[in-house]
Each structure stands twice: as structure tokens, then as C-alpha cells.
Design an enzyme around this catalytic site. Structure first.
Site, PDB file in Angstrom:
ATOM      1  N   GLU A  91      35.292  37.813 -21.716  1.00 54.19           N
ATOM      2  CA  GLU A  91      36.252  37.238 -20.824  1.00 54.19           C
ATOM      3  C   GLU A  91      37.124  37.361 -19.677  1.00 54.19           C
ATOM      4  O   GLU A  91      37.302  38.146 -19.224  1.00 54.19           O
ATOM      5  CB  GLU A  91      36.407  35.528 -21.000  1.00 54.19           C
ATOM      6  CG  GLU A  91      35.918  35.675 -22.520  1.00 54.19           C
ATOM      7  CD  GLU A  91      36.160  33.947 -23.592  1.00 54.19           C
ATOM      8  OE1 GLU A  91      35.998  33.867 -24.197  1.00 54.19           O
ATOM      9  OE2 GLU A  91      37.553  34.148 -23.310  1.00 54.19           O
ATOM     10  N   CYS A 104      42.743  36.861 -14.236  1.00 56.61           N
ATOM     11  CA  CYS A 104      42.644  37.590 -14.994  1.00 56.61           C
ATOM     12  C   CYS A 104      41.350  38.534 -15.956  1.00 56.61           C
ATOM     13  O   CYS A 104      40.262  37.993 -16.368  1.00 56.61           O
ATOM     14  CB  CYS A 104      43.173  36.976 -16.401  1.00 56.61           C
ATOM     15  SG  CYS A 104      43.793  37.564 -18.091  1.00 56.61           S
ATOM     16  N   CYS A 111      39.233  45.062 -29.149  1.00 54.24           N
ATOM     17  CA  CYS A 111      40.431  46.285 -28.970  1.00 54.24           C
ATOM     18  C   CYS A 111      40.875  46.631 -30.182  1.00 54.24           C
ATOM     19  O   CYS A 111      41.159  46.259 -31.372  1.00 54.24           O
ATOM     20  CB  CYS A 111      41.826  45.621 -28.132  1.00 54.24           C
ATOM     21  SG  CYS A 111      43.500  46.655 -28.091  1.00 54.24           S
ATOM     22  N   CYS A 115      47.143  44.349 -32.740  1.00 53.72           N
ATOM     23  CA  CYS A 115      48.391  43.652 -32.652  1.00 53.72           C
ATOM     24  C   CYS A 115      48.445  42.592 -33.241  1.00 53.72           C
ATOM     25  O   CYS A 115      47.169  42.271 -32.982  1.00 53.72           O
ATOM     26  CB  CYS A 115      48.436  43.808 -30.791  1.00 53.72           C
ATOM     27  SG  CYS A 115      49.272  45.024 -30.280  1.00 53.72           S
ATOM     28  N   CYS A 118      47.376  38.848 -31.809  1.00 54.77           N
ATOM     29  CA  CYS A 118      46.124  39.099 -30.844  1.00 54.77           C
ATOM     30  C   CYS A 118      45.299  38.848 -31.587  1.00 54.77           C
ATOM     31  O   CYS A 118      43.926  39.449 -32.518  1.00 54.77           O
ATOM     32  CB  CYS A 118      46.446  40.364 -30.502  1.00 54.77           C
ATOM     33  SG  CYS A 118      45.473  40.276 -29.007  1.00 54.77           S
ATOM     34  N   CYS A 338      46.102  33.149 -22.674  1.00 59.94           N
ATOM     35  CA  CYS A 338      46.801  35.061 -23.130  1.00 59.94           C
ATOM     36  C   CYS A 338      46.132  34.923 -24.694  1.00 59.94           C
ATOM     37  O   CYS A 338      46.687  34.021 -25.682  1.00 59.94           O
ATOM     38  CB  CYS A 338      47.963  35.321 -23.151  1.00 59.94           C
ATOM     39  SG  CYS A 338      48.418  34.858 -21.512  1.00 59.94           S
TER      40      CYS A 338
HETATM   41  N1  SAH Z   1      46.272  45.068 -24.245  1.00 57.66           N
HETATM   42  C1  SAH Z   1      46.811  44.927 -23.035  1.00 57.66           C
HETATM   43  C2  SAH Z   1      46.476  43.643 -21.860  1.00 57.66           C
HETATM   44  C3  SAH Z   1      45.633  42.647 -22.740  1.00 57.66           C
HETATM   45  S1  SAH Z   1      46.646  41.158 -23.618  1.00 57.66           S
HETATM   46  C4  SAH Z   1      48.921  43.980 -24.514  1.00 57.66           C
HETATM   47  O1  SAH Z   1      48.500  44.277 -24.639  1.00 57.66           O
HETATM   48  O2  SAH Z   1      49.740  44.294 -23.370  1.00 57.66           O
HETATM   49  C5  SAH Z   1      47.904  40.161 -22.264  1.00 57.66           C
HETATM   50  C6  SAH Z   1      49.216  39.616 -22.608  1.00 57.66           C
HETATM   51  O3  SAH Z   1      48.715  38.491 -23.913  1.00 57.66           O
HETATM   52  C7  SAH Z   1      50.135  40.976 -23.870  1.00 57.66           C
HETATM   53  O4  SAH Z   1      51.834  40.704 -23.947  1.00 57.66           O
HETATM   54  C8  SAH Z   1      49.914  40.073 -24.898  1.00 57.66           C
HETATM   55  O5  SAH Z   1      50.747  41.110 -25.836  1.00 57.66           O
HETATM   56  C9  SAH Z   1      50.021  39.168 -25.200  1.00 57.66           C
HETATM   57  N2  SAH Z   1      49.158  38.222 -26.634  1.00 57.66           N
HETATM   58  C10 SAH Z   1      48.224  38.280 -26.916  1.00 57.66           C
HETATM   59  N3  SAH Z   1      47.576  37.252 -28.342  1.00 57.66           N
HETATM   60  C11 SAH Z   1      48.571  36.832 -27.680  1.00 57.66           C
HETATM   61  C12 SAH Z   1      49.199  34.949 -28.195  1.00 57.66           C
HETATM   62  N4  SAH Z   1      47.557  35.003 -29.268  1.00 57.66           N
HETATM   63  N5  SAH Z   1      49.876  34.329 -27.410  1.00 57.66           N
HETATM   64  C13 SAH Z   1      50.539  34.756 -26.576  1.00 57.66           C
HETATM   65  N6  SAH Z   1      50.460  36.075 -25.921  1.00 57.66           N
HETATM   66  C14 SAH Z   1      49.498  36.675 -26.470  1.00 57.66           C
HETATM   67 FE1  SF4 Z   2      45.026  45.129 -28.342  1.00 61.67          FE
HETATM   68 FE2  SF4 Z   2      46.092  42.481 -27.950  1.00 61.67          FE
HETATM   69 FE3  SF4 Z   2      47.158  44.754 -28.471  1.00 61.67          FE
HETATM   70 FE4  SF4 Z   2      46.515  44.621 -26.233  1.00 61.67          FE
HETATM   71  S1  SF4 Z   2      47.742  42.878 -27.753  1.00 61.67           S
HETATM   72  S2  SF4 Z   2      47.316  46.337 -27.780  1.00 61.67           S
HETATM   73  S3  SF4 Z   2      44.509  43.681 -26.110  1.00 61.67           S
HETATM   74  S4  SF4 Z   2      45.351  43.635 -29.392  1.00 61.67           S
END
Ligand code: SAH
Ligand code: SF4
Length: 364
Positions: A91, A104, A111, A115, A118, A338
């Protein structure tokens, strides 16, 4: 298989043309056609000699990922689902604001970094996107919104904040960044292209050397104990190393601060003492904070911090003289926020209904 010219930055395309015995300025012309004119048909590239066009038709192509679906939210946020051949899509989201338009962009299918909060991380890792698939997102968005003359582009900013960890797909991402910045392609300013990373320390140094764009770091925690739990890569690159990498990056960065992203998780990292600890942690790093209210997804196990908790947290940081923004949730009605860019992998039923099938809509 034909060579996909969309995979090349200008240096690589120049080399490719030289190997074909062609003059190097042809690379600039073809970059212009592909990226500024949104052209994928060599025959339409009218200032390229017919003989060369024939050669290109035989050996090369401009292969953009195909568009599976597109959506527009009531607030103007737009989203495209691109086919990357894995049975699900990646996306891309466009967010219009008064003074800019931000795209974006995703860098991987899934990934590997897991995390906890996420939804992309929950899917696991499928594969890296190619340079063509990364820059193809910009290509499609430009095309969908009308390619306008240079300097009047609808997309003024790019954030590598879609699906995936961009620094874990280093070479393809750097080539794509170089195409974004190239005056013969998208011509974006280095300051308006931001890469967001969860903190791969060695690759942060490599990015400084290869293509220093604005840097956002997904911090999310004020100490190693909490970060080990919610951002597991912290066990490999703990906060002291991450802070040192941020300081080193600033010597090369186009902006004089790092953006720290901080997802506000109810009861996990959102208390006043966490804000105070955070100030200590970043005391030597020029930075801005971007607080992101957690976007829930099914079975996440986390909750969004209350508005009061977010306000109190913000005030502690601001009272210490730090610049803080709280991210607005955009595109709610199309799940474009996000952490919700989960493609179609797991949650097929509910999401699919909301996608406008291209075949039905007949547009774009
Ligand atoms: N992998 C990279 C970029 C993609 S995520 C990273 O982790 O930075 C983009 C942002 O969205 C990151 O700061 C991530 O931690 C945040 N994010 C992921 N899941 C989320 C959620 N459920 N609610 C709010 N922010 C989230
Ligand atoms: Fe990967 Fe999501 Fe962690 Fe970003 S926030 S590094 S996309 S698992």
C-alpha cells in the site's frame, strides 16, 4: 526477461546505456520520460531515435507494478494497492495538507522486525521490494493525480513510513531515494524526503554516506527495558548505541534535528515519568518529537493512550523546550493510518469490501 529500466537510478541507467553503446545523455532523456512524464511505452518517447527505440523494445521495458485497487477517503487521503506478485499487495498512501502533499511509501512486503504494536510486523516478512516497486509507488501516485509540470507537483514530500523497514532493504531503497531526488526524475528536496527506521545502527551510518535524507527514528520507549519489549531490535542495538548513531547522522543530515516517533500505548510508555526519562535520554541529540496515538488493530493487545495522557506527556516535553507534534489520524475511513498498512494478507474480509475495484470503477 527484459531489463526493467525502472530499477535504475541515473548512474545505473547511464552505465546500462553505455554498455549498449549508446550516448550517456539518452539516460537523462529516458529518466525524464519515465518519471516526469509517467511514460511506460518506448514508442511514445518521441525524442529518442527510432533505432534506439527498437533496440529498447527488444531488450528492455518500463515495468510498473500493476494497480489492484485505489481508494479515496472523505478527508482527501488516497490509497493505492499495488500488485507485487505475492498474492497480496503493498500500500501507498497520499496525505494532502494545506502546504504540502505527502506520499507514504512502502519498502518491503511485511517486516521481519516484529515490533509488538505494528500490524505489518505481525504479518511477518515476505520479501524486499525492488527499486522499481518502490519508485513505482511514486510513479502511480503521480499518474493518478495528474502529472503536472515540474514545480507544480502534487507530491512535495515523501516519507518511507509504509510497510517494512527501509534500512533492511538498503540497496533498493537507496536507489529509489536517489531517483526521488534526481532532477531528471522527481526532483524532490533532500529535506522533504524522510526515511523512518526502527534503529538499524550500522545502516544509519551507511545511509549518511550513501544518501543522507531527513531521518525519523521510531523510538517508542524511554529506556531499554520497555524498548526491548516493544521494539525487539533494541536488544541488538540498544538505546545508547542508537543515540550515538543519531548524533553521527546529524553531521550529514539535510536537517539539523532527528525526528523521534513515539507511539502512545496506554499504560506502557505514556506516563509522566516516561516523558522525563525520555528528556534525559535525548539530552545530547537535537530532535523533534512526533507522538503517534496508537492505531488499534484486531488482537493487538494494546490500547491507545487517553487524550489526557497524551496532552500531559506532550507538555512535559514542551516545557523542557522540545518541539512536539501529535500526529493527526488521517484517512480513518479507508484504514490508511500508520501501522494499518497491512495489505490484504490477514484481514481480507472487512477491508476488501471497502476497496474500489479498478475494474468496476473504470477510472485510473
Ligand atoms: N519500519 C519503519 C517504518 C515504517 S512504520 C519504522 O518502524 O520506523 C512507520 C511508523 O508507524 C513507525 O514509527 C512505527 O513504529 C509506527 N507504527 C507502527 N504500528 C503502529 C500502530 N499500530 N499505531 C501507530 N503507529 C504505528
Ligand atoms: Fe517493521 Fe512495523 Fe517495526 Fe517498522 S514498526 S520496524 S514496519 S515491525
Amino acid at each position: 526477461m527484459k531489463t526493467n529500466l525502472l530499477d535504475f537510478n541515473l548512474a545505473q541507467l547511464t552505465e546500462h546505456f553505455a554498455a549498449m553503446g549508446e550516448k550517456t545523455f539518452r539516460a537523462k532523456q529516458v529518466m525524464h520520460w519515465m518519471h516526469q512524464m509517467g511514460e511506460d511505452d518506448f514508442d511514445a518517447m518521441t525524442d529518442i531515435a527510432k533505432a534506439l527505440r527498437a533496440k529498447l523494445l527488444a531488450s528492455a521495458e518500463v515495468r510498473v507494478p500493476s494497480l489492484m485497487a485505489a481508494q479515496e477517503a472523505s478527508d482527501g487521503t488516497r490509497k493505492w494497492l499495488l500488485d507485487v506478485g505475492t498474492g497480496n499487495g503493498v500500500e501507498t498512501v497520499f496525505i494532502p495538507e494545506d502546504d504540502r502533499g505527502t506520499l507514504c511509501v512502502s519498502s518491503q512486503v511485511g517486516c521481519a522486525l516484529e515490533c509488538k504494536f505494528c500490524s505489518t510486523g505481525r504479518q511477518g516478512f515476505n520479501r524486499n521490494l525492488s527499486t522499481a516497486e518502490i519508485i513505482g509507488q511514486l510513479w502511480w501516485a503521480n499518474k493518478a493525480m495528474g502529472v503536472t509540470p515540474k514545480n507544480e507537483r502534487v507530491i512535495s514530500n515523501v516519507v518511507m513510513m509504509g510497510m517494512g523497514e527501509p534500512l533492511a532493504n538498503f540497496d533498493n531503497v537507496v536507489s529509489a531515494l536517489q531517483i526521488m531526488l534526481d532532477d531528471h526524475a522527481y526532483g524532490l528536496s533532500r529535506r522533504r524526503v524522510t526515511l523512518s527506521t526502527s534503529g538499524l545502527v550500522p545502516q544509519i551510518d551507511r545511509l549518511a554516506a550513501a544518501c543522507p535524507v531527513a531521518l525519523a527514528v521510531s523510538l517508542h520507549a524511554p529506556n531499554d527495558a520497555i524498548r526491548d519489549e516493544i521494539v525487539p531490535i533494541n536488544k541488538k542495538y540498544p538505546l545508547s548505541e542508537l543515540m550515538a548513531a543519531c548524533r553521527r547522522y546529524l553531521e550529514f543530515a539535510p536537517r539539523d534535528f532527528i525526528t523521534f516517533e513515539y507511539v502512545m500505548l496506554d499504560g506502557v510508555n505514556d506516563r509522566p515519568e516516561h516523558a522525563r526519562q525520555l528528556l534525559q535520554l535525548v539530552r545530547d541529540v537535537p530532535c523533534k518529537f512526533n507522538l503517534i496515538p496508537f492505531n488499534p488493530f484486531p488482537n493487538s493487545g494494546y490500547g491507545r493512550s487517553s487524550n489526557n495522557a497524551i496532552r500531559a506527556f506532550r507538555e512535559i516535553l514542551q516545557d523542557a523546550g522540545r518541539v512536539v507534534t501529535v500526529r493527526k489520524t488521517r484517512g480513518d475511513d479507508i484504514d490508511a493510518a500508520c501501522g494499518q498498512l497491512a495489505g490484504q494478507v490477514q484481514d481480507k474480509t472487512r477491508r476488501q469490501e471497502k476497496w474500489i475495484r479498478i475494474a468496476e470503477s473504470g477510472s485510473e
